[in-house]
Design a protein around this motif. Structure first.
Motif, PDB file in Angstrom:
ATOM      1  N   MET A  96       0.826  -1.203   0.000  1.00  0.00           N
ATOM      2  CA  MET A  96       0.000   0.000   0.000  1.00  0.00           C
ATOM      3  C   MET A  96       0.862   1.255   0.000  1.00  0.00           C
ATOM      4  O   MET A  96       0.625   2.189  -0.771  1.00  0.00           O
ATOM      5  N   LYS A  99       2.446   1.813  -3.274  1.00  0.00           N
ATOM      6  CA  LYS A  99       1.462   1.864  -4.365  1.00  0.00           C
ATOM      7  C   LYS A  99       1.681   0.748  -5.379  1.00  0.00           C
ATOM      8  O   LYS A  99       1.659   0.958  -6.588  1.00  0.00           O
ATOM      9  N   TYR A 103      -2.992  -1.500  -5.247  1.00  0.00           N
ATOM     10  CA  TYR A 103      -3.004  -0.305  -4.401  1.00  0.00           C
ATOM     11  C   TYR A 103      -2.390   0.899  -5.120  1.00  0.00           C
ATOM     12  O   TYR A 103      -1.464   1.535  -4.631  1.00  0.00           O
ATOM     13  N   ASN A 105      -3.376   3.846  -5.508  1.00  0.00           N
ATOM     14  CA  ASN A 105      -3.488   5.113  -4.764  1.00  0.00           C
ATOM     15  C   ASN A 105      -2.978   4.971  -3.340  1.00  0.00           C
ATOM     16  O   ASN A 105      -3.349   5.736  -2.462  1.00  0.00           O
ATOM     17  N   GLY A 106      -2.143   3.979  -3.124  1.00  0.00           N
ATOM     18  CA  GLY A 106      -1.579   3.771  -1.799  1.00  0.00           C
ATOM     19  C   GLY A 106      -2.658   3.524  -0.764  1.00  0.00           C
ATOM     20  O   GLY A 106      -3.607   2.787  -1.001  1.00  0.00           O
ATOM     21  N   PHE A 107      -2.517   4.195   0.393  1.00  0.00           N
ATOM     22  CA  PHE A 107      -3.480   4.010   1.472  1.00  0.00           C
ATOM     23  C   PHE A 107      -4.841   4.625   1.139  1.00  0.00           C
ATOM     24  O   PHE A 107      -5.828   4.324   1.789  1.00  0.00           O
ATOM     25  N   ALA A 108      -4.898   5.464   0.135  1.00  0.00           N
ATOM     26  CA  ALA A 108      -6.168   6.073  -0.287  1.00  0.00           C
ATOM     27  C   ALA A 108      -6.916   5.204  -1.300  1.00  0.00           C
ATOM     28  O   ALA A 108      -7.977   5.584  -1.775  1.00  0.00           O
ATOM     29  N   THR A 109      -6.372   4.031  -1.629  1.00  0.00           N
ATOM     30  CA  THR A 109      -7.034   3.134  -2.576  1.00  0.00           C
ATOM     31  C   THR A 109      -8.405   2.740  -2.028  1.00  0.00           C
ATOM     32  O   THR A 109      -8.548   2.365  -0.872  1.00  0.00           O
ATOM     33  N   SER A 110      -9.394   2.846  -2.870  1.00  0.00           N
ATOM     34  CA  SER A 110     -10.765   2.529  -2.478  1.00  0.00           C
ATOM     35  C   SER A 110     -10.921   1.037  -2.206  1.00  0.00           C
ATOM     36  O   SER A 110     -10.346   0.198  -2.898  1.00  0.00           O
ATOM     37  N   CYS A 111     -11.730   0.725  -1.201  1.00  0.00           N
ATOM     38  CA  CYS A 111     -12.066  -0.673  -0.922  1.00  0.00           C
ATOM     39  C   CYS A 111     -12.744  -1.310  -2.128  1.00  0.00           C
ATOM     40  O   CYS A 111     -12.659  -2.518  -2.336  1.00  0.00           O
TER      41      CYS A 111
END
Length: 124
Positions: A96, A99, A103, A105-111
């Motif tokens: 994450m 990226k 992933y 968008n890293g930690f902002a990746t949508s579930c």
């Protein structure tokens, strides 16, 4: 110990400790295998207590919230399946952070992006 609710053979509801349910799975499985157990746990008052999100709204709002909960259940099931398969939480967090793979968008990746993984696993 967190519990989940389940319906017995005669429709009688009973509670089972989450570790007991998870120990019934023999080895790693695809995310879709864990989906209903994860959902039960996340909705249970002694688990994720997410059932509160689904109460007291109009029909359209409840449907929208139910879809969001389903998306979250899929994401948790996918991460759980990877950990059972031997991927450490550190590896998942590193993917994450860097990226990698899904992933983007890293930690902002949508579930929601993990939904495609579950759909593929259900086809296997």
């Amino acid at each position: 110990t967190p519990t989940i609710s389940s319906n017995g053979a005669e429709g009688v509801e009973y509670e089972i400790a989450l570790p007991d349910v998870l120990s019934k799975f023999d080895g790693p499985r695809q995310p879709c295998t864990y989906k209903e157990v994860v959902r039960s746990y996340l909705l249970h008052s002694q688990g994720g207590n997410l059932h509160k999100l689904l109460e007291g709204m109009g029909e359209q709002e409840e449907l929208s919230r139910a879809r969001k909960v389903d998306t979250f259940v899929i994401a948790v099931s996918t991460l759980y399946a990877r950990m059972v398969s031997g991927d450490s939480i550190i590896l998942l967090l590193q993917e994450m952070m860097e990226k990698q793979h899904i992933y983007t968008n890293g930690f902002a990746t949508s579930c929601a992006c993990l939904n495609s993984i579950l759909q593929l696993s259900e086809q296997d």
